[in-house]
Design a protein around this motif. Sequence first.
Motif, PDB file in Angstrom:
ATOM      1  N   ILE A 169       0.862  -1.175   0.000  1.00 50.53           N
ATOM      2  CA  ILE A 169       0.000   0.000   0.000  1.00 50.53           C
ATOM      3  C   ILE A 169       0.903   1.230   0.000  1.00 50.53           C
ATOM      4  O   ILE A 169       1.953   1.227   0.649  1.00 50.53           O
ATOM      5  CB  ILE A 169      -0.910  -0.014   1.244  1.00 50.53           C
ATOM      6  CG1 ILE A 169      -1.904  -1.179   1.160  1.00 50.53           C
ATOM      7  CG2 ILE A 169      -1.662   1.307   1.410  1.00 50.53           C
ATOM      8  CD1 ILE A 169      -2.700  -1.402   2.435  1.00 50.53           C
ATOM      9  N   PRO A 170       0.545   2.295  -0.717  1.00 50.78           N
ATOM     10  CA  PRO A 170       1.379   3.502  -0.714  1.00 50.78           C
ATOM     11  C   PRO A 170       1.697   3.969   0.705  1.00 50.78           C
ATOM     12  O   PRO A 170       0.825   4.017   1.570  1.00 50.78           O
ATOM     13  CB  PRO A 170       0.522   4.528  -1.458  1.00 50.78           C
ATOM     14  CG  PRO A 170      -0.307   3.697  -2.388  1.00 50.78           C
ATOM     15  CD  PRO A 170      -0.613   2.428  -1.638  1.00 50.78           C
ATOM     16  N   GLY A 171       2.954   4.297   0.926  1.00 56.04           N
ATOM     17  CA  GLY A 171       3.420   4.698   2.245  1.00 56.04           C
ATOM     18  C   GLY A 171       4.245   3.631   2.931  1.00 56.04           C
ATOM     19  O   GLY A 171       4.903   3.900   3.935  1.00 56.04           O
ATOM     20  N   GLU A 172       4.235   2.407   2.377  1.00 56.43           N
ATOM     21  CA  GLU A 172       4.996   1.307   2.971  1.00 56.43           C
ATOM     22  C   GLU A 172       6.386   1.233   2.346  1.00 56.43           C
ATOM     23  O   GLU A 172       6.572   1.555   1.172  1.00 56.43           O
ATOM     24  CB  GLU A 172       4.233  -0.003   2.794  1.00 56.43           C
ATOM     25  CG  GLU A 172       2.927  -0.010   3.584  1.00 56.43           C
ATOM     26  CD  GLU A 172       1.983  -1.156   3.255  1.00 56.43           C
ATOM     27  OE1 GLU A 172       0.858  -1.144   3.793  1.00 56.43           O
ATOM     28  OE2 GLU A 172       2.366  -2.050   2.460  1.00 56.43           O
ATOM     29  N   ASP A 173       7.341   0.771   3.154  1.00 58.50           N
ATOM     30  CA  ASP A 173       8.744   0.800   2.742  1.00 58.50           C
ATOM     31  C   ASP A 173       9.346  -0.574   2.507  1.00 58.50           C
ATOM     32  O   ASP A 173      10.418  -0.686   1.926  1.00 58.50           O
ATOM     33  CB  ASP A 173       9.573   1.524   3.814  1.00 58.50           C
ATOM     34  CG  ASP A 173       9.051   2.922   4.089  1.00 58.50           C
ATOM     35  OD1 ASP A 173       9.021   3.734   3.145  1.00 58.50           O
ATOM     36  OD2 ASP A 173       8.654   3.195   5.244  1.00 58.50           O
ATOM     37  N   PHE A 174       8.697  -1.616   2.995  1.00 57.35           N
ATOM     38  CA  PHE A 174       9.134  -2.972   2.693  1.00 57.35           C
ATOM     39  C   PHE A 174       7.929  -3.894   2.701  1.00 57.35           C
ATOM     40  O   PHE A 174       6.860  -3.548   3.211  1.00 57.35           O
ATOM     41  CB  PHE A 174      10.226  -3.457   3.658  1.00 57.35           C
ATOM     42  CG  PHE A 174       9.777  -3.695   5.082  1.00 57.35           C
ATOM     43  CD1 PHE A 174       9.559  -4.985   5.554  1.00 57.35           C
ATOM     44  CD2 PHE A 174       9.620  -2.644   5.967  1.00 57.35           C
ATOM     45  CE1 PHE A 174       9.168  -5.209   6.862  1.00 57.35           C
ATOM     46  CE2 PHE A 174       9.234  -2.858   7.280  1.00 57.35           C
ATOM     47  CZ  PHE A 174       9.007  -4.148   7.733  1.00 57.35           C
ATOM     48  N   GLN A 175       8.104  -5.039   2.091  1.00 54.32           N
ATOM     49  CA  GLN A 175       7.020  -6.009   1.928  1.00 54.32           C
ATOM     50  C   GLN A 175       7.407  -7.303   2.619  1.00 54.32           C
ATOM     51  O   GLN A 175       8.564  -7.721   2.558  1.00 54.32           O
ATOM     52  CB  GLN A 175       6.768  -6.268   0.435  1.00 54.32           C
ATOM     53  CG  GLN A 175       5.673  -7.279   0.139  1.00 54.32           C
ATOM     54  CD  GLN A 175       5.575  -7.613  -1.352  1.00 54.32           C
ATOM     55  OE1 GLN A 175       6.542  -7.445  -2.093  1.00 54.32           O
ATOM     56  NE2 GLN A 175       4.427  -8.092  -1.788  1.00 54.32           N
ATOM     57  N   MET A 176       6.435  -7.940   3.282  1.00 51.97           N
ATOM     58  CA  MET A 176       6.760  -9.194   3.953  1.00 51.97           C
ATOM     59  C   MET A 176       5.910 -10.351   3.455  1.00 51.97           C
ATOM     60  O   MET A 176       4.813 -10.173   2.931  1.00 51.97           O
ATOM     61  CB  MET A 176       6.652  -9.073   5.478  1.00 51.97           C
ATOM     62  CG  MET A 176       5.278  -8.804   6.005  1.00 51.97           C
ATOM     63  SD  MET A 176       4.866  -7.062   6.136  1.00 51.97           S
ATOM     64  CE  MET A 176       5.813  -6.553   7.538  1.00 51.97           C
ATOM     65  N   PHE A 177       6.484 -11.542   3.632  1.00 51.45           N
ATOM     66  CA  PHE A 177       5.807 -12.798   3.351  1.00 51.45           C
ATOM     67  C   PHE A 177       5.815 -13.619   4.638  1.00 51.45           C
ATOM     68  O   PHE A 177       6.847 -13.726   5.301  1.00 51.45           O
ATOM     69  CB  PHE A 177       6.514 -13.563   2.227  1.00 51.45           C
ATOM     70  CG  PHE A 177       6.336 -12.942   0.864  1.00 51.45           C
ATOM     71  CD1 PHE A 177       5.440 -13.488  -0.037  1.00 51.45           C
ATOM     72  CD2 PHE A 177       7.047 -11.809   0.497  1.00 51.45           C
ATOM     73  CE1 PHE A 177       5.264 -12.923  -1.289  1.00 51.45           C
ATOM     74  CE2 PHE A 177       6.879 -11.232  -0.746  1.00 51.45           C
ATOM     75  CZ  PHE A 177       5.979 -11.785  -1.644  1.00 51.45           C
ATOM     76  N   GLU A 178       4.666 -14.195   4.993  1.00 49.45           N
ATOM     77  CA  GLU A 178       4.536 -14.933   6.246  1.00 49.45           C
ATOM     78  C   GLU A 178       4.627 -16.437   6.021  1.00 49.45           C
ATOM     79  O   GLU A 178       3.854 -17.004   5.255  1.00 49.45           O
ATOM     80  CB  GLU A 178       3.206 -14.591   6.929  1.00 49.45           C
ATOM     81  CG  GLU A 178       3.004 -15.298   8.249  1.00 49.45           C
ATOM     82  CD  GLU A 178       1.726 -14.908   8.959  1.00 49.45           C
ATOM     83  OE1 GLU A 178       1.364 -15.587   9.946  1.00 49.45           O
ATOM     84  OE2 GLU A 178       1.067 -13.928   8.539  1.00 49.45           O
ATOM     85  N   GLN A 179       5.563 -17.064   6.693  1.00 49.06           N
ATOM     86  CA  GLN A 179       5.787 -18.513   6.643  1.00 49.06           C
ATOM     87  C   GLN A 179       6.087 -19.015   5.233  1.00 49.06           C
ATOM     88  O   GLN A 179       5.865 -20.185   4.925  1.00 49.06           O
ATOM     89  CB  GLN A 179       4.586 -19.275   7.219  1.00 49.06           C
ATOM     90  CG  GLN A 179       4.354 -19.085   8.712  1.00 49.06           C
ATOM     91  CD  GLN A 179       5.393 -19.795   9.582  1.00 49.06           C
ATOM     92  OE1 GLN A 179       6.584 -19.774   9.280  1.00 49.06           O
ATOM     93  NE2 GLN A 179       4.935 -20.401  10.663  1.00 49.06           N
ATOM     94  N   ASP A 180       6.581 -18.148   4.390  1.00 49.78           N
ATOM     95  CA  ASP A 180       6.945 -18.505   3.022  1.00 49.78           C
ATOM     96  C   ASP A 180       8.077 -17.608   2.539  1.00 49.78           C
ATOM     97  O   ASP A 180       8.215 -16.468   2.992  1.00 49.78           O
ATOM     98  CB  ASP A 180       5.763 -18.322   2.056  1.00 49.78           C
ATOM     99  CG  ASP A 180       4.756 -19.434   2.124  1.00 49.78           C
ATOM    100  OD1 ASP A 180       5.147 -20.601   1.929  1.00 49.78           O
ATOM    101  OD2 ASP A 180       3.564 -19.144   2.382  1.00 49.78           O
ATOM    102  N   LEU A 181       8.850 -18.122   1.601  1.00 52.36           N
ATOM    103  CA  LEU A 181       9.758 -17.290   0.835  1.00 52.36           C
ATOM    104  C   LEU A 181       9.001 -16.733  -0.366  1.00 52.36           C
ATOM    105  O   LEU A 181       7.997 -17.319  -0.796  1.00 52.36           O
ATOM    106  CB  LEU A 181      10.967 -18.114   0.362  1.00 52.36           C
ATOM    107  CG  LEU A 181      11.840 -18.726   1.469  1.00 52.36           C
ATOM    108  CD1 LEU A 181      12.974 -19.538   0.858  1.00 52.36           C
ATOM    109  CD2 LEU A 181      12.389 -17.658   2.402  1.00 52.36           C
TER     110      LEU A 181
END
Length: 439
Positions: free
Chosen positions: A250-262
């Motif tokens: 979402i605009p304003g975010e600086d990094f992206q995460m993945f949960e329990q996965d690559l």
Amino acid sequence: MKNYFLSILCLFILSAQAQTYTPSKENIKARTAFQDNKFGMFIHWGAFSALGDGEWVMNNKEINKDDYKKLSKVFNPVDFDAAKWVSTAKNAGMKYIVLITRHHDGFSNWDTKQSDWKITNTHYKQDPLKLLAAECKKQGIKLGFYYSLLDWTRDDYPYETGRTGKKSGRTAKSNYDSYLKFMKAQLTELLTNYGDISCIWFDGHWDQTNPEGSKDRSSRIDWKYNEIYSLIHKLQPACMIGNNHHLDPIPGEDFQMFEQDLPGQNSSGLSFQTASALPIESCITMNDSWGFKINDRNYKSYTNIIQTLAGAAGRNSNLLLNVGPMANGEIQVECRDTLALVGKWVKKYGTSIYGTRGGPLSPQLWGVTTQDAKHVYVHLMKQRSQSGLFIPGNFKFKKVGIMGTVSSLPFSIRQNGVLIDTRGLSLTGPDTIIAIDFQ
């Protein structure tokens, strides 16, 4: 009708403002450092740890909020030692820590002025965030804070439209304006009282959406992220924002995460999003649960963790590896022992991980590649049947060797790459690394 059009205009303006986020120079620098650091420790810990049944125990056991809050008389982490936590992470080769400050049960792990449901109102009385922040600074480890957007105990959280926390006993009408004010006040505390904070790690957005994998994942409430995110960036411009909403950024975010996965995997059923151009982080547990669960002995092996770390780096991602300390404040010996082994491996082979980005080959069945300014690293985790390995790239190749040894491998320069002869190569350990040096 006039009011209707004014409302539409206001929504359009707010949307346009959210879309025009430009990260500061400090933030861009922090993103690069974040990607270089590659390896961090996630810590799930709080009042829920006292029940030894994971961080979702309140929801899963349908515990009334008034009964659940009796844990303030039980949770007493007398063996919490910030120095031991930080040194455990540092000796494992981790460069940063992300600690739960407030999970979905609403319990605050610091001396907040916004709620009485907090750790300083337990018998422990101390503020572990102050102790941890001081120790991280002393040992040169960056510190980030996890913060839940949802709350199973507060009446003002919009629980009526949420998917979880339905049996907590709330009956009053919610008020998001009040809840937003509360969150902003808590975030202000976290970003002004504990020094430089590397990231705010949000979670809980999915409570107000259809389940992951649904065609429509739109939120049932307006979280007003433009207000939340701009507050964070105003208080600490370098602080990075991530949100575990299981959606595209979402605009304003600086990094992206993945949960329990690559990135690119979806074994958890949570990772339908695609990897973006933002820095990426994969958060993964050391056993099956995030918070302490007394009968969860399904700990990942040293080999599994090394291969996950290399696999993350080869997908241009960090690895945020989770521990769930016990209620007394100790990290389980099983985690400490495995992390010590990981640290020995990283000390020897860490140059193939730290400061690298995803390599010239996309992830393969046998492993991944990473690269920096002067090297390509081939991480072999499974035996290949082919005798030759082609690595693309317009480099001036200088040397091909097996990392950690004096052995070299024959190679020949080809158009747009190098062909490595691997007929004499046998795999040893969790990850056999071919280091390609170029000028």
